[in-house]
Scaffold this active site. Structure first.
Site, PDB file in Angstrom:
ATOM      1  N   GLY A   8       0.798  -1.224   0.000  1.00 17.43           N
ATOM      2  CA  GLY A   8       0.000   0.000   0.000  1.00 17.43           C
ATOM      3  C   GLY A   8       0.831   1.275   0.000  1.00 17.43           C
ATOM      4  O   GLY A   8       1.780   1.396   0.764  1.00 17.43           O
ATOM      5  N   SER A   9       0.484   2.246  -0.824  1.00 17.54           N
ATOM      6  CA  SER A   9       1.332   3.407  -1.007  1.00 17.54           C
ATOM      7  C   SER A   9       0.584   4.486  -1.786  1.00 17.54           C
ATOM      8  O   SER A   9      -0.612   4.372  -2.048  1.00 17.54           O
ATOM      9  CB  SER A   9       2.615   3.000  -1.724  1.00 17.54           C
ATOM     10  OG  SER A   9       2.328   2.082  -2.762  1.00 17.54           O
TER      11      SER A   9
END
Length: 213
Positions: free
Chosen positions: A181-182
């Site tokens: 996740g980013s």
């Protein structure tokens, strides 16, 4: 510049191989529950590290999304390189998104800066200043300057950069990825307006996120 491969991004093969090997070993030992767990993790790794081909719009005066995910913010913020206020489009990637990043425009990579930092939720505003991130200063063919920032998130622990200063990128070309996740922030030059809206799902190298006004 290190070439990328379609189908599965190169950074994914060690993780995929490890999960597959562990599943095989546990299956040989007839330990079915851990074998099943690692088989599921292998499937997840294949899904996470997928790198599909995209059809990139070729019309002039457009910028495509640098990342798959949801547009979570469109507002003016200081450019990390110049400190000048620029319209910034933030795209959040969850763990189910394609995490390969692509160039928004045809450009030359003028500068790359890496900032070590923390690992807050990438959807939060403070992630832009506090999280680990890698910023790219890009010059397009009309001498407009764009800034693109890869921001590590709560789960992400590695930003992958495949390009170097002085490289020339075509619109939609792969340049790196972020594991898990980013977020990616795209700072627009003057004369460009957002063509995406908050909450919209966009696709790297394919969805138009900005147009020349």
């Amino acid at each position: 510049m290190r070439p990328a491969h379609s189908g599965i991004t190169p950074e994914g093969w060690p993780c995929i191989g490890l999960m597959a090997f562990a599943s095989l070993i546990f299956a040989i030992l007839a330990w079915w529950l851990p074998a099943l767990v690692f088989l599921v993790l292998c499937w997840f790794s294949l899904h996470f590290f997928r790198d599909p081909e995209r059809v990139t719009p070729q019309a002039p005066g457009l910028a495509v999304s640098p990342a798959d995910g949801k547009v979570v913010r469109i507002e003016e913020r200081p450019d990390p390189f110049t400190e000048n206020p620029c319209l910034c489009i933030s795209i959040f990637m969850n763990v189910f998104s394609v995490h390969v990043n692509r160039s928004p425009v045809a450009c030359t990579v003028e500068s790359i800066r890496y900032f070590p930092g923390k690992f807050f939720n990438a959807a939060l505003d403070k992630a832009s200043e506090d999280n680990e991130r890698c910023a790219y200063h890009l010059r397009d063919h009309e001498n407009n300057y764009w800034t693109m920032v890869q921001i590590a998130g709560l789960v992400a622990r590695r930003i992958v950069c495949r390009t170097e200063e002085g490289d020339t990128l075509s619109r939609g070309q792969r340049f790196g990825m972020i594991r898990f996740g980013s977020r990616v922030d795209l700072y627009l030059p003057r004369g460009y307006a957002a063509a995406a809206r908050i909450g919209q799902q966009v696709f790297a190298g394919q969805s138009i996120v900005a147009r020349k006004g």
